[in-house]
Write a protein that holds these residues in place. Sequence first.
Motif, PDB file in Angstrom:
ATOM      1  N   ALA A   1       0.996  -1.115  -0.072  1.00 17.84           N
ATOM      2  CA  ALA A   1       0.229   0.048   0.019  1.00 17.84           C
ATOM      3  C   ALA A   1       0.790   1.410   0.125  1.00 17.84           C
ATOM      4  O   ALA A   1       0.601   2.070  -0.804  1.00 17.84           O
TER       5      ALA A   1
ATOM      6  N   GLY B   1      -5.658   2.898  -6.435  1.00 20.19           N
ATOM      7  CA  GLY B   1      -6.633   2.956  -5.422  1.00 20.19           C
ATOM      8  C   GLY B   1      -7.184   1.698  -5.253  1.00 20.19           C
ATOM      9  O   GLY B   1      -7.463   1.184  -3.979  1.00 20.19           O
ATOM     10  N   VAL B   2      -7.435   0.732  -6.178  1.00 19.88           N
ATOM     11  CA  VAL B   2      -7.731  -0.618  -6.045  1.00 19.88           C
ATOM     12  C   VAL B   2      -6.841  -1.525  -5.157  1.00 19.88           C
ATOM     13  O   VAL B   2      -7.340  -2.039  -4.192  1.00 19.88           O
TER      14      VAL B   2
ATOM     15  N   VAL C   1      -4.695  -0.169  -3.087  1.00 19.16           N
ATOM     16  CA  VAL C   1      -4.714   0.373  -1.654  1.00 19.16           C
ATOM     17  C   VAL C   1      -5.825  -0.607  -0.861  1.00 19.16           C
ATOM     18  O   VAL C   1      -5.681  -0.863   0.299  1.00 19.16           O
ATOM     19  N   ALA C   2      -6.928  -0.223  -1.552  1.00 26.19           N
ATOM     20  CA  ALA C   2      -8.437  -0.830  -0.934  1.00 26.19           C
ATOM     21  C   ALA C   2      -8.056  -2.195  -0.633  1.00 26.19           C
ATOM     22  O   ALA C   2      -8.527  -2.800   0.606  1.00 26.19           O
ATOM     23  N   PHE C   3      -7.510  -2.815  -1.258  1.00 26.53           N
ATOM     24  CA  PHE C   3      -7.373  -4.377  -1.354  1.00 26.53           C
ATOM     25  C   PHE C   3      -6.568  -4.657  -0.167  1.00 26.53           C
ATOM     26  O   PHE C   3      -6.725  -5.404   0.990  1.00 26.53           O
ATOM     27  N   CYS C   4      -5.351  -3.868  -0.226  1.00 23.69           N
ATOM     28  CA  CYS C   4      -4.327  -4.197   1.115  1.00 23.69           C
ATOM     29  C   CYS C   4      -5.061  -3.729   2.330  1.00 23.69           C
ATOM     30  O   CYS C   4      -4.749  -4.345   3.393  1.00 23.69           O
ATOM     31  N   VAL C   5      -5.986  -2.827   2.517  1.00 26.24           N
ATOM     32  CA  VAL C   5      -6.755  -2.279   3.712  1.00 26.24           C
ATOM     33  C   VAL C   5      -7.464  -3.238   4.244  1.00 26.24           C
ATOM     34  O   VAL C   5      -7.749  -3.772   5.247  1.00 26.24           O
ATOM     35  N   PHE C   6      -8.253  -3.866   3.108  1.00 27.77           N
ATOM     36  CA  PHE C   6      -9.180  -4.915   3.474  1.00 27.77           C
ATOM     37  C   PHE C   6      -8.521  -6.167   3.868  1.00 27.77           C
ATOM     38  O   PHE C   6      -9.225  -6.704   5.085  1.00 27.77           O
TER      39      PHE C   6
END
Length: 145
Positions: A13, A126-127, A129-134
């Motif tokens: 991320a 952004g996708v 980073v969002a996957f990493c956060v999820f």
Amino acid sequence: MDLIFYLAPSFIACVALCAGFAVVRRSLRLRAAWRGGLTAEARCLRAYTSRGGDDHPHTTQHHVYEFTARDGRTVRIDEAGGPATTVPGDVVVVHYAARHPEHATARAPRPGTNLAGTVLLLGFLGVVVAFCVFFVAEVPTGLHI
């Protein structure tokens, strides 16, 4: 062992966020150069290629241009992604802003294409980073691979 499930996505991320910052910075520099309103004739001093990538090698064409800015300074820029048909000795038009002639570009003004490419790349990042956060959020709740 669970630490790796936090560190790896966090690192990915961070890399994606840094890449996003670089994409936005390059896009804004191009936009400022095109909107700067100043142009100059630049001579291509050198053309070379660089290779990158281990799994999927790619070659990038670079050009080194030199021009005299309106204030009399001689400016030399190294720009990646130029046309292969430009060879040393050719004269091209560069666009630049008076405050930052070192951010000049020989690319033809295409603000719409620049914006579209920037938005698409930022969307992809952004996708990521969002996957990493999820992924990091789900590790403590039982997602064990």
